[in-house]
Scaffold this active site. Structure first.
Site, PDB file in Angstrom:
ATOM      1  N   LYS A  42       0.969  -1.175  -0.156  1.00  0.00           N
ATOM      2  CA  LYS A  42       0.036   0.029  -0.035  1.00  0.00           C
ATOM      3  C   LYS A  42       0.868   1.220  -0.092  1.00  0.00           C
ATOM      4  O   LYS A  42       1.881   1.277   0.856  1.00  0.00           O
ATOM      5  CB  LYS A  42      -0.885  -0.012   1.346  1.00  0.00           C
ATOM      6  CG  LYS A  42      -1.787   1.217   1.384  1.00  0.00           C
ATOM      7  CD  LYS A  42      -3.103   0.999   2.411  1.00  0.00           C
ATOM      8  CE  LYS A  42      -2.589   1.758   3.597  1.00  0.00           C
ATOM      9  NZ  LYS A  42      -2.792   3.140   3.765  1.00  0.00           N
TER      10      LYS A  42
ATOM     11  N   ASP B 234      -3.469   4.190  -1.884  1.00  0.00           N
ATOM     12  CA  ASP B 234      -4.305   4.684  -1.014  1.00  0.00           C
ATOM     13  C   ASP B 234      -4.574   6.284  -0.897  1.00  0.00           C
ATOM     14  O   ASP B 234      -4.040   6.842   0.186  1.00  0.00           O
ATOM     15  CB  ASP B 234      -4.281   3.841   0.347  1.00  0.00           C
ATOM     16  CG  ASP B 234      -5.236   4.268   1.521  1.00  0.00           C
ATOM     17  OD1 ASP B 234      -6.352   4.602   0.987  1.00  0.00           O
ATOM     18  OD2 ASP B 234      -4.918   4.202   2.825  1.00  0.00           O
ATOM     19  N   LEU B 235      -4.873   6.985  -1.786  1.00  0.00           N
ATOM     20  CA  LEU B 235      -5.024   8.297  -1.829  1.00  0.00           C
ATOM     21  C   LEU B 235      -6.426   8.712  -1.449  1.00  0.00           C
ATOM     22  O   LEU B 235      -7.024  10.105  -1.495  1.00  0.00           O
ATOM     23  CB  LEU B 235      -4.660   8.825  -3.264  1.00  0.00           C
ATOM     24  CG  LEU B 235      -3.067   8.468  -3.332  1.00  0.00           C
ATOM     25  CD1 LEU B 235      -2.680   9.350  -4.702  1.00  0.00           C
ATOM     26  CD2 LEU B 235      -2.220   9.019  -2.388  1.00  0.00           C
ATOM     27  N   LYS B 236      -7.423   7.939  -1.394  1.00  0.00           N
ATOM     28  CA  LYS B 236      -8.980   8.348  -0.989  1.00  0.00           C
ATOM     29  C   LYS B 236      -9.208   9.594  -1.547  1.00  0.00           C
ATOM     30  O   LYS B 236      -9.615  10.594  -0.984  1.00  0.00           O
ATOM     31  CB  LYS B 236      -8.842   8.668   0.812  1.00  0.00           C
ATOM     32  CG  LYS B 236      -8.360   7.558   1.635  1.00  0.00           C
ATOM     33  CD  LYS B 236      -8.514   7.842   2.879  1.00  0.00           C
ATOM     34  CE  LYS B 236      -7.923   6.718   3.818  1.00  0.00           C
ATOM     35  NZ  LYS B 236      -6.687   6.270   3.966  1.00  0.00           N
TER      36      LYS B 236
ATOM     37  N   HIS C 251     -11.840  12.327  -3.227  1.00  0.00           N
ATOM     38  CA  HIS C 251     -12.999  12.985  -3.117  1.00  0.00           C
ATOM     39  C   HIS C 251     -13.208  14.193  -3.582  1.00  0.00           C
ATOM     40  O   HIS C 251     -12.584  15.259  -3.193  1.00  0.00           O
ATOM     41  CB  HIS C 251     -13.155  12.973  -1.462  1.00  0.00           C
ATOM     42  CG  HIS C 251     -14.334  13.569  -1.033  1.00  0.00           C
ATOM     43  ND1 HIS C 251     -14.788  13.948   0.185  1.00  0.00           N
ATOM     44  CD2 HIS C 251     -15.733  13.985  -1.825  1.00  0.00           C
ATOM     45  CE1 HIS C 251     -16.017  14.366   0.208  1.00  0.00           C
ATOM     46  NE2 HIS C 251     -16.723  14.419  -1.008  1.00  0.00           N
ATOM     47  N   ASP C 252     -13.620  14.324  -4.842  1.00  0.00           N
ATOM     48  CA  ASP C 252     -13.781  15.381  -5.679  1.00  0.00           C
ATOM     49  C   ASP C 252     -15.172  15.221  -6.516  1.00  0.00           C
ATOM     50  O   ASP C 252     -15.939  14.220  -6.450  1.00  0.00           O
ATOM     51  CB  ASP C 252     -12.543  15.274  -6.614  1.00  0.00           C
ATOM     52  CG  ASP C 252     -12.096  16.819  -6.862  1.00  0.00           C
ATOM     53  OD1 ASP C 252     -13.135  17.669  -7.247  1.00  0.00           O
ATOM     54  OD2 ASP C 252     -11.068  17.217  -6.763  1.00  0.00           O
ATOM     55  N   ILE C 253     -15.183  15.971  -7.530  1.00  0.00           N
ATOM     56  CA  ILE C 253     -16.413  16.021  -8.411  1.00  0.00           C
ATOM     57  C   ILE C 253     -16.092  14.815  -9.181  1.00  0.00           C
ATOM     58  O   ILE C 253     -15.097  14.320  -9.482  1.00  0.00           O
ATOM     59  CB  ILE C 253     -16.370  17.324  -9.375  1.00  0.00           C
ATOM     60  CG1 ILE C 253     -15.276  17.583 -10.309  1.00  0.00           C
ATOM     61  CG2 ILE C 253     -16.841  18.460  -8.521  1.00  0.00           C
ATOM     62  CD1 ILE C 253     -15.447  18.808 -11.277  1.00  0.00           C
TER      63      ILE C 253
ATOM     64  N   ASN D 228     -16.066  14.244 -12.439  1.00  0.00           N
ATOM     65  CA  ASN D 228     -15.521  14.364 -13.773  1.00  0.00           C
ATOM     66  C   ASN D 228     -13.728  14.307 -13.437  1.00  0.00           C
ATOM     67  O   ASN D 228     -13.080  13.136 -13.877  1.00  0.00           O
ATOM     68  CB  ASN D 228     -15.465  15.565 -14.293  1.00  0.00           C
ATOM     69  CG  ASN D 228     -14.797  15.904 -15.772  1.00  0.00           C
ATOM     70  OD1 ASN D 228     -14.923  14.927 -16.558  1.00  0.00           O
ATOM     71  ND2 ASN D 228     -13.950  16.734 -15.824  1.00  0.00           N
ATOM     72  N   THR D 229     -13.299  14.675 -12.003  1.00  0.00           N
ATOM     73  CA  THR D 229     -12.010  14.642 -11.850  1.00  0.00           C
ATOM     74  C   THR D 229     -11.799  13.413 -11.302  1.00  0.00           C
ATOM     75  O   THR D 229     -10.711  12.872 -11.586  1.00  0.00           O
ATOM     76  CB  THR D 229     -11.880  15.795 -10.758  1.00  0.00           C
ATOM     77  OG1 THR D 229     -12.048  17.006 -11.299  1.00  0.00           O
ATOM     78  CG2 THR D 229     -10.501  15.716 -10.118  1.00  0.00           C
TER      79      THR D 229
ATOM     80  N   THR E 149     -11.979   5.627  10.877  1.00  0.00           N
ATOM     81  CA  THR E 149     -12.010   5.165  12.048  1.00  0.00           C
ATOM     82  C   THR E 149     -11.748   6.308  13.338  1.00  0.00           C
ATOM     83  O   THR E 149     -11.879   6.215  14.243  1.00  0.00           O
ATOM     84  CB  THR E 149     -11.030   4.063  12.280  1.00  0.00           C
ATOM     85  OG1 THR E 149      -9.950   4.299  11.943  1.00  0.00           O
ATOM     86  CG2 THR E 149     -11.773   2.537  11.714  1.00  0.00           C
TER      87      THR E 149
ATOM     88  N   ARG F  74      -3.195  -5.558  14.776  1.00  0.00           N
ATOM     89  CA  ARG F  74      -2.090  -5.707  15.712  1.00  0.00           C
ATOM     90  C   ARG F  74      -1.949  -7.061  16.244  1.00  0.00           C
ATOM     91  O   ARG F  74      -2.944  -7.593  16.854  1.00  0.00           O
ATOM     92  CB  ARG F  74      -2.451  -4.890  16.899  1.00  0.00           C
ATOM     93  CG  ARG F  74      -2.141  -3.371  16.587  1.00  0.00           C
ATOM     94  CD  ARG F  74      -0.785  -2.896  16.483  1.00  0.00           C
ATOM     95  NE  ARG F  74      -0.445  -1.609  15.769  1.00  0.00           N
ATOM     96  CZ  ARG F  74      -0.573  -1.107  14.562  1.00  0.00           C
ATOM     97  NH1 ARG F  74      -0.822  -1.903  13.687  1.00  0.00           N
ATOM     98  NH2 ARG F  74      -0.312   0.096  14.419  1.00  0.00           N
TER      99      ARG F  74
ATOM    100  N   GLY G 228       0.706  -2.252   8.719  1.00  0.00           N
ATOM    101  CA  GLY G 228       2.101  -1.230   8.544  1.00  0.00           C
ATOM    102  C   GLY G 228       3.071  -1.640   9.725  1.00  0.00           C
ATOM    103  O   GLY G 228       3.952  -2.498   9.542  1.00  0.00           O
ATOM    104  N   ARG G 229       3.060  -0.717  10.581  1.00  0.00           N
ATOM    105  CA  ARG G 229       4.184  -0.614  11.678  1.00  0.00           C
ATOM    106  C   ARG G 229       4.612  -1.959  12.122  1.00  0.00           C
ATOM    107  O   ARG G 229       5.816  -2.217  12.480  1.00  0.00           O
ATOM    108  CB  ARG G 229       3.813   0.457  12.803  1.00  0.00           C
ATOM    109  CG  ARG G 229       4.083   1.884  12.102  1.00  0.00           C
ATOM    110  CD  ARG G 229       3.324   2.922  12.882  1.00  0.00           C
ATOM    111  NE  ARG G 229       2.077   2.716  12.782  1.00  0.00           N
ATOM    112  CZ  ARG G 229       1.157   3.638  13.468  1.00  0.00           C
ATOM    113  NH1 ARG G 229       1.663   4.615  13.996  1.00  0.00           N
ATOM    114  NH2 ARG G 229      -0.223   3.216  13.535  1.00  0.00           N
TER     115      ARG G 229
HETATM  116  O1  C5P Z   1       1.096   1.087  10.950  1.00  0.00           O
HETATM  117  P1  C5P Z   1      -0.334   0.627  10.962  1.00  0.00           P
HETATM  118  O2  C5P Z   1      -0.508  -0.825  10.930  1.00  0.00           O
HETATM  119  O3  C5P Z   1      -1.153   1.385  12.139  1.00  0.00           O
HETATM  120  O4  C5P Z   1      -0.796   1.098   9.477  1.00  0.00           O
HETATM  121  C1  C5P Z   1      -1.969   1.031   9.081  1.00  0.00           C
HETATM  122  C2  C5P Z   1      -2.194   1.643   7.704  1.00  0.00           C
HETATM  123  O5  C5P Z   1      -3.774   1.659   7.528  1.00  0.00           O
HETATM  124  C3  C5P Z   1      -1.795   3.075   7.683  1.00  0.00           C
HETATM  125  O6  C5P Z   1      -1.257   3.311   6.298  1.00  0.00           O
HETATM  126  C4  C5P Z   1      -3.026   3.948   7.725  1.00  0.00           C
HETATM  127  O7  C5P Z   1      -2.909   5.130   7.015  1.00  0.00           O
HETATM  128  C5  C5P Z   1      -4.073   3.042   7.253  1.00  0.00           C
HETATM  129  N1  C5P Z   1      -5.286   3.130   7.900  1.00  0.00           N
HETATM  130  C6  C5P Z   1      -5.728   3.018   9.262  1.00  0.00           C
HETATM  131  N2  C5P Z   1      -7.026   3.197   9.751  1.00  0.00           N
HETATM  132  C7  C5P Z   1      -7.883   3.584   8.790  1.00  0.00           C
HETATM  133  C8  C5P Z   1      -7.725   3.696   7.432  1.00  0.00           C
HETATM  134  C9  C5P Z   1      -6.460   3.374   7.063  1.00  0.00           C
HETATM  135  O8  C5P Z   1      -4.927   2.644   9.994  1.00  0.00           O
HETATM  136  N3  C5P Z   1      -9.132   3.577   9.377  1.00  0.00           N
END
Ligand code: C5P
Length: 236
Positions: free
Chosen positions: A34, A61-63, A65-67, A69-70, A125, A186, A215-216
């Site tokens: 991602k 994952d750039l989410k 949200h626009d009109i 056409n864009t 969230t 986690r 991620g982390r």
């Molecule tokens: O490091 P971590 O496991 O928390 O990363 C989770 C990824 O998911 C991040 O890239 C974060 O932007 C994304 N994310 C999130 N919670 C959301 C939507 C997306 O943690 N509700």
């Protein structure tokens, strides 16, 4: 699908060297990476190129949200760049979502390539009931999430992003092949950091998610490959 293929690793870094290093280490076990706002605004399309050149798939994952056409034009551009999946905000409305689907499909057809999967973000969230009320939404978080999921399905999106808490309720309300992708994961052996409503990888997949975004727990680990393999093993 092999268990490891259900894991999407969030490359929340801001240097191309780190992208290359992580993808090299993880690509034997992870197929989708991602790329979010931090990496994209720091390194741009080069980050996408690196992941793809190394034989992996990109979840952008750039989410949007626009009109309509864009967003349709952005969706076309992503079909052109062989993006595997990308996100848009469902709150952008039915017409915006339909325009994204149409744009991605048309361009993919024109180029004879795979159509990118489009996932809808419902209620972030980070928002609670008071935050929603302050922007004029009186419904409960779950009520609003389910309404937006229904709209996403009607627009022809391939799936949604959802917190682990919402997965099972969404799963009851959508068709079987509608994708649910879940961050907020986690493993038990890992610190929660700033994620509050979390689930373990096994819990999230068990409640009906198709993919988990991590991620982390992987990228900040001293040995990302070992952390990933430990997670895959725990999936059972
Ligand atoms: O490091 P971590 O496991 O928390 O990363 C989770 C990824 O998911 C991040 O890239 C974060 O932007 C994304 N994310 C999130 N919670 C959301 C939507 C997306 O943690 N509700």
């Amino acid at each position: 699908m092999a268990r490891g293929e259900k894991i999407i690793v969030a490359l929340d870094v801001n240097r191309l060297e780190d992208v290359g290093r992580l993808v090299d280490k993880l690509r034997p076990v992870v197929k989708i990476f991602k790329i979010g706002s931090e990496l994209f605004t720091s390194c741009g399309v080069e980050a996408i190129d690196i992941v793809r050149r190394k034989g992996c798939r990109v979840f952008l994952d750039l989410k949007f949200h626009d009109i309509p056409n864009t967003v349709a034009k952005a969706a076309r551009s992503l079909a052109n760049q062989n993006i595997h999946m990308f996100t848009i905000h469902t709150i952008g409305g039915l017409n915006m979502m339909k325009a994204a689907v149409e744009g991605a499909r048309e361009e993919a057809r024109r180029l004879n390539v795979a159509v990118p999967l489009i996932l809808g973000v419902t209620v972030l969230t980070s928002l609670d009931k008071d935050d929603m009320k302050s922007v004029g939404i009186d419904d409960s978080v779950q009520g609003e999430v389910l309404r937006l999921v229904e709209l996403a399905e009607e627009a022809g999106l391939d799936g949604v992003i959802a917190s682990p808490n919402e997965v099972s309720e969404i799963r009851k309300n959508v068709k079987k092949d509608f994708l649910i992708v879940t961050p907020g994961i986690r493993p038990e052996w890992c610190q929660k950091s700033d994620q509050k409503r979390v689930a373990t990888p096994k819990e999230a997949l068990g409640s009906g998610a198709d993919y988990i975004v991590i991620g982390r727990p992987i990228t900040a680990s001293s040995d990302p490959r070992e952390a990933t393999e430990k997670i895959i093993e725990e999936l059972g």
